[in-house]
Scaffold this active site. Structure first.
Site, PDB file in Angstrom:
ATOM      1  N   ARG A 147       0.822  -1.234   0.000  1.00  0.00           N
ATOM      2  CA  ARG A 147       0.000   0.000   0.000  1.00  0.00           C
ATOM      3  C   ARG A 147       0.846   1.271   0.000  1.00  0.00           C
ATOM      4  O   ARG A 147       0.410   2.314   0.473  1.00  0.00           O
ATOM      5  CB  ARG A 147      -0.961   0.015   1.188  1.00  0.00           C
ATOM      6  N   LYS A 169       4.041  11.424 -10.999  1.00  0.00           N
ATOM      7  CA  LYS A 169       3.208  10.640 -11.919  1.00  0.00           C
ATOM      8  C   LYS A 169       3.910   9.305 -12.161  1.00  0.00           C
ATOM      9  O   LYS A 169       5.071   9.269 -12.562  1.00  0.00           O
ATOM     10  CB  LYS A 169       3.008  11.372 -13.244  1.00  0.00           C
ATOM     11  N   GLU A 211      11.591  18.981 -23.859  1.00  0.00           N
ATOM     12  CA  GLU A 211      10.909  19.340 -22.600  1.00  0.00           C
ATOM     13  C   GLU A 211      11.531  20.606 -21.988  1.00  0.00           C
ATOM     14  O   GLU A 211      10.841  21.390 -21.331  1.00  0.00           O
ATOM     15  CB  GLU A 211      10.977  18.183 -21.597  1.00  0.00           C
ATOM     16  N   LYS A 253       9.158  22.962 -13.134  1.00  0.00           N
ATOM     17  CA  LYS A 253       8.315  21.800 -12.831  1.00  0.00           C
ATOM     18  C   LYS A 253       7.937  21.777 -11.352  1.00  0.00           C
ATOM     19  O   LYS A 253       6.779  21.510 -11.000  1.00  0.00           O
ATOM     20  CB  LYS A 253       9.046  20.516 -13.228  1.00  0.00           C
ATOM     21  N   GLU A 263      -3.117  17.955 -11.002  1.00  0.00           N
ATOM     22  CA  GLU A 263      -3.515  18.437 -12.325  1.00  0.00           C
ATOM     23  C   GLU A 263      -4.977  18.858 -12.382  1.00  0.00           C
ATOM     24  O   GLU A 263      -5.713  18.520 -13.314  1.00  0.00           O
ATOM     25  CB  GLU A 263      -3.199  17.378 -13.400  1.00  0.00           C
ATOM     26  N   ARG A 267      -1.221  22.503 -13.676  1.00  0.00           N
ATOM     27  CA  ARG A 267      -0.290  21.435 -14.080  1.00  0.00           C
ATOM     28  C   ARG A 267      -0.512  21.054 -15.550  1.00  0.00           C
ATOM     29  O   ARG A 267       0.404  20.577 -16.216  1.00  0.00           O
ATOM     30  CB  ARG A 267      -0.421  20.212 -13.156  1.00  0.00           C
ATOM     31  N   ASN A 271       1.593  20.190 -20.281  1.00  0.00           N
ATOM     32  CA  ASN A 271       1.238  19.358 -21.434  1.00  0.00           C
ATOM     33  C   ASN A 271       1.339  20.117 -22.749  1.00  0.00           C
ATOM     34  O   ASN A 271       0.888  19.621 -23.784  1.00  0.00           O
ATOM     35  CB  ASN A 271      -0.182  18.801 -21.271  1.00  0.00           C
ATOM     36  N   HIS A 274       1.979  18.174 -25.939  1.00  0.00           N
ATOM     37  CA  HIS A 274       1.778  16.748 -25.692  1.00  0.00           C
ATOM     38  C   HIS A 274       0.530  16.174 -26.366  1.00  0.00           C
ATOM     39  O   HIS A 274       0.445  14.969 -26.558  1.00  0.00           O
ATOM     40  CB  HIS A 274       1.724  16.468 -24.182  1.00  0.00           C
ATOM     41  N   HIS A 278       1.548  13.096 -28.344  1.00  0.00           N
ATOM     42  CA  HIS A 278       1.180  11.730 -27.969  1.00  0.00           C
ATOM     43  C   HIS A 278       0.638  10.959 -29.170  1.00  0.00           C
ATOM     44  O   HIS A 278       0.880   9.757 -29.301  1.00  0.00           O
ATOM     45  CB  HIS A 278       0.137  11.738 -26.846  1.00  0.00           C
ATOM     46  N   HIS A 291       9.902  10.531 -27.316  1.00  0.00           N
ATOM     47  CA  HIS A 291       8.926  11.400 -26.636  1.00  0.00           C
ATOM     48  C   HIS A 291       9.271  12.892 -26.785  1.00  0.00           C
ATOM     49  O   HIS A 291       8.416  13.707 -27.150  1.00  0.00           O
ATOM     50  CB  HIS A 291       8.850  11.027 -25.152  1.00  0.00           C
TER      51      HIS A 291
HETATM   52  N1  GLY Z   1       4.824  15.379 -17.556  1.00  0.00           N
HETATM   53  C1  GLY Z   1       3.764  16.240 -17.194  1.00  0.00           C
HETATM   54  C2  GLY Z   1       3.445  16.194 -15.727  1.00  0.00           C
HETATM   55  O1  GLY Z   1       4.210  15.667 -14.964  1.00  0.00           O
HETATM   56  O2  GLY Z   1       2.418  16.699 -15.336  1.00  0.00           O
END
Ligand code: GLY
Length: 386
Positions: A147, A169, A211, A253, A263, A267, A271, A274, A278, A291
């Protein structure tokens, strides 16, 4: 805390001058100021120096290092394991396959079994040493084992140092899409040593700049100035310049994540590039276009959409396009079946009930999120691919 206010240059200015001072003088510590679980991003030259600056959880007796063969071959894993043993931990190593294929449910199930065999208990530590694949996979392992156990992220690619390893993430892929199964699980620290970037191929290092440019466009114009002034040295791998770029991008970041961990608001600005990016990655099998390259292509698309809508100034579109090209990043994508593009975009987990919302720029460091008509996107894609 969630806020809709964009992160501004002023927010970052005082941190930036500290960073510039420290960039040549030992590691820089960037706080990710989350209320519940704040943690540092430590950016320095070599792994021993960076790891010395990190506090491990007091109760940890065992560390499970998750990594890949090329990271071992480059010598990074031995350095990390030595630091962990010096701190009194018993260390186990588990290698996963190279590439995006490792982010699957079978590999995760194998890792759960390794945790059971070790055994890794509640107070112990998972250590991710590698790029974004290892960070996402090991992070999700840590989120789910017992957990939730602590994870230390040790990113060894530029892309992971400036983006993937920061912000919690984690996840794995399903046949139907990338990162569809995952969790937010913040690390106890992120250890970035820019010397690890010297062992990357030029293409892998360059993709990370996609990035870095994004961070400059959404929040820190100084990043763009630095890249424009020193592009050749950055591409040649100058460690001081790379350290400053990692520090500044990590500051962007960290500030965004601290303001909006889950997000719910700003946040999403991370993107930029992206949404279309993507689709490019997905429709080219996650290997033909990397990427960071896909983000570069998607950034040009987003800026052109903004320009078409009268939102993004012409000179900013031209500036970004020229900088990405100068860095050797692609600015035009491969020809793709448009229906498939829309099908991938429609399955993106960032799509809301209101439809596809694109990150656009109203100006430099002025991101905004807007729904855009499909006809406008199609017109931009037709133009770019003509
Ligand atoms: N890579 C985008 C984020 O971490 O929100």
């Amino acid at each position: 805390m969630t806020t809709d206010r964009p992160i501004t240059g002023a927010d970052l200015a005082h941190e930036r001058s500290d960073a510039a001072a420290q960039a040549t003088d030992g590691p820089t510590v960037i706080p990710v100021a989350l209320v519940d679980a704040p943690y540092p991003v430590v950016v320095g030259r070599d792994l021993p120096e960076v790891l010395t600056a990190i506090d491990l959880p007091a109760g940890a007796a065992t560390a499970l290092v998750v990594t890949q063969e090329p990271v071992v071959a480059a010598g990074h894993v031995d350095l990390v394991e030595t630091a962990l043993r010096d701190a009194g931990l018993t260390v186990h190593r588990h290698l996963v396959r190279d590439g995006e294929v490792a982010k699957d449910a079978d590999t995760l199930a194998q890792l759960w079994q390794v945790c059971a065999d070790v055994p890794l208990t509640r107070g112990d530590l998972v250590v991710a040493v590698g790029g974004g694949v290892v960070g996402d996979l090991a992070g999700f392992l840590a989120a789910t084992w017992n957990r939730g156990v602590a994870v230390l992220q040790v990113p060894t690619t530029l892309l992971a140092q400036v983006d993937a390893a920061i912000g919690g993430k984690t996840g794995i892929n399903l046949g139907g899409g990338k990162n569809l199964v995952g969790a937010f699980h913040q690390p106890i620290a992120v250890a970035c040593a820019v010397d690890t970037l010297a062992t990357l191929s030029p293409r892998i290092r360059t993709e990370g700049l996609g990035e870095v440019v994004k961070c400059g466009l959404i929040a820190d114009p100084g990043i763009l100035d630095l890249l424009e002034t020193c592009a050749a040295d950055v591409l040649a791998g100058d460690p001081e310049l790379l350290q400053e770029l990692v520090v500044r991008s990590a500051q962007v970041k960290a500030a965004v994540v601290a303001a909006d961990e889950r997000e719910g608001g700003i946040r999403a600005h991370l993107n930029l590039g992206h949404t279309y990016g993507h689709a490019v990655e997905s429709l080219t099998g996650y290997s033909e276009v990397l990427h960071g390259e896909a983000v570069a292509i998607g950034t040009v698309v987003a800026l052109r959409i903004g320009q078409r809508l009268g939102c993004t100034p012409d000179d900013l579109v031209e500036r970004a396009d020229a900088l990405l090209a100068r860095l050797g990043l692609p600015t035009r994508g491969p020809a793709l079946d448009r229906e498939q593009v829309w099908s991938v975009i429609g399955r993106d987990k960032k799509v809301t009930r209101d439809g596809v919302r694109w990150v656009l720029l109203e100006g430099l460091a002025m991101p905004t999120v807007q729904a855009v008509d499909r006809a406008d996107v199609d017109a931009v894609l037709d133009d770019l691919l003509a």
